[in-house]
Enzyme design. Sequence first.
Site, PDB file in Angstrom:
ATOM      1  N   GLU A 143      31.850   2.243 -92.942  1.00 36.41           N
ATOM      2  CA  GLU A 143      31.092   1.535 -91.912  1.00 36.41           C
ATOM      3  C   GLU A 143      29.700   1.148 -92.403  1.00 36.41           C
ATOM      4  OE1 GLU A 143      29.605   2.155 -87.278  1.00 36.41           O
ATOM      5  OE2 GLU A 143      29.919   3.902 -88.561  1.00 36.41           O
ATOM      6  N   ASP A 178      31.118  -2.191 -86.406  1.00 30.71           N
ATOM      7  CA  ASP A 178      30.287  -1.779 -85.281  1.00 30.71           C
ATOM      8  C   ASP A 178      29.410  -2.960 -84.893  1.00 30.71           C
ATOM      9  OD1 ASP A 178      27.984  -0.726 -83.808  1.00 30.71           O
ATOM     10  OD2 ASP A 178      28.793   1.249 -84.274  1.00 30.71           O
ATOM     11  N   GLN A 204      33.543  -0.903 -82.788  1.00 29.31           N
ATOM     12  CA  GLN A 204      32.698  -0.138 -81.864  1.00 29.31           C
ATOM     13  C   GLN A 204      31.674  -1.068 -81.223  1.00 29.31           C
ATOM     14  OE1 GLN A 204      31.375   2.924 -84.658  1.00 29.31           O
ATOM     15  NE2 GLN A 204      32.681   4.442 -83.659  1.00 29.31           N
ATOM     16  N   GLU A 240      30.408   3.486 -78.349  1.00 32.74           N
ATOM     17  CA  GLU A 240      29.473   4.367 -79.039  1.00 32.74           C
ATOM     18  C   GLU A 240      28.043   3.967 -78.656  1.00 32.74           C
ATOM     19  OE1 GLU A 240      29.267   6.344 -83.444  1.00 32.74           O
ATOM     20  OE2 GLU A 240      28.920   4.190 -83.346  1.00 32.74           O
TER      21      GLU A 240
END
Length: 259
Positions: A143, A178, A204, A240
């Site tokens: 990530e 993300d 996310q 998140e």
Amino acid sequence: MPRFAANLSMLYPQHDFLDRFAAAAADGFAAVEYLFPYDYSAQELKQRLSDNGLVQALFNAPPGDWAAGERGIASLPGREAEFRAGVAKALEYAQVLGNDRIHVMAGLLPDEALRGTHQAVYLENLAYAAEQARSAGVTVLIEPINTRDMPGFFLNRQDQAQAIVHQVGADNLKVQFDCYHCQIVEGDLTMKLRRDFAGIGHIQIAGVPDRHEPDMGELNYAQLFEVIDELGYTGWIGCEYRPKGDTSEGLEWLRQLKA
């Protein structure tokens, strides 16, 4: 409509961690993710999942000494044996919990001049992790993380992560997209989702810039969710974010989306 997983490391902070499973289920979540499971036995966590009808979507491999500021060890020279032991431990938990995604954090780069050395370690460790995970049916994720939240993190951009995945060449190594981190570092999320979709293994969300609910801030998540649906994404989307107030009250965005 995408499927959403509650990130229990951030949501429901008023509850003890083990009680967050029930809170998430009560709010209609069908899956959960979190940073690390290792303070609890795998069987204890599995029981919480079973009791509440939840799926385990994701967790992270051991990150080194988190309390001391370490943020992963996958790219750190001299920590290879510790990294391999951590991969084994994560896969043991995944076998019990049933998730098929494990995030491996790259770690901090102390000096840009050392990037080549760290990258060589990173590539070797990722190849090892992917090979170990393959027989368990698990996908390893990397990530990119923004340098405002995590100064010095080795991996910051989506194209950088995708290039590393291609260099390793393992079909069970993917990039964790993300939206919060990507918007802060790069922006242009729709085009990056379309460009890199084949290499994305998990998504996310959080509002930008304050990492609160996704209906707060500068991102148009309604539009992004349409793009994610159009692309055919069938995985979980991890929520998140840090609730601005009460977690359940703040889920009005999700209730409206379902309606």
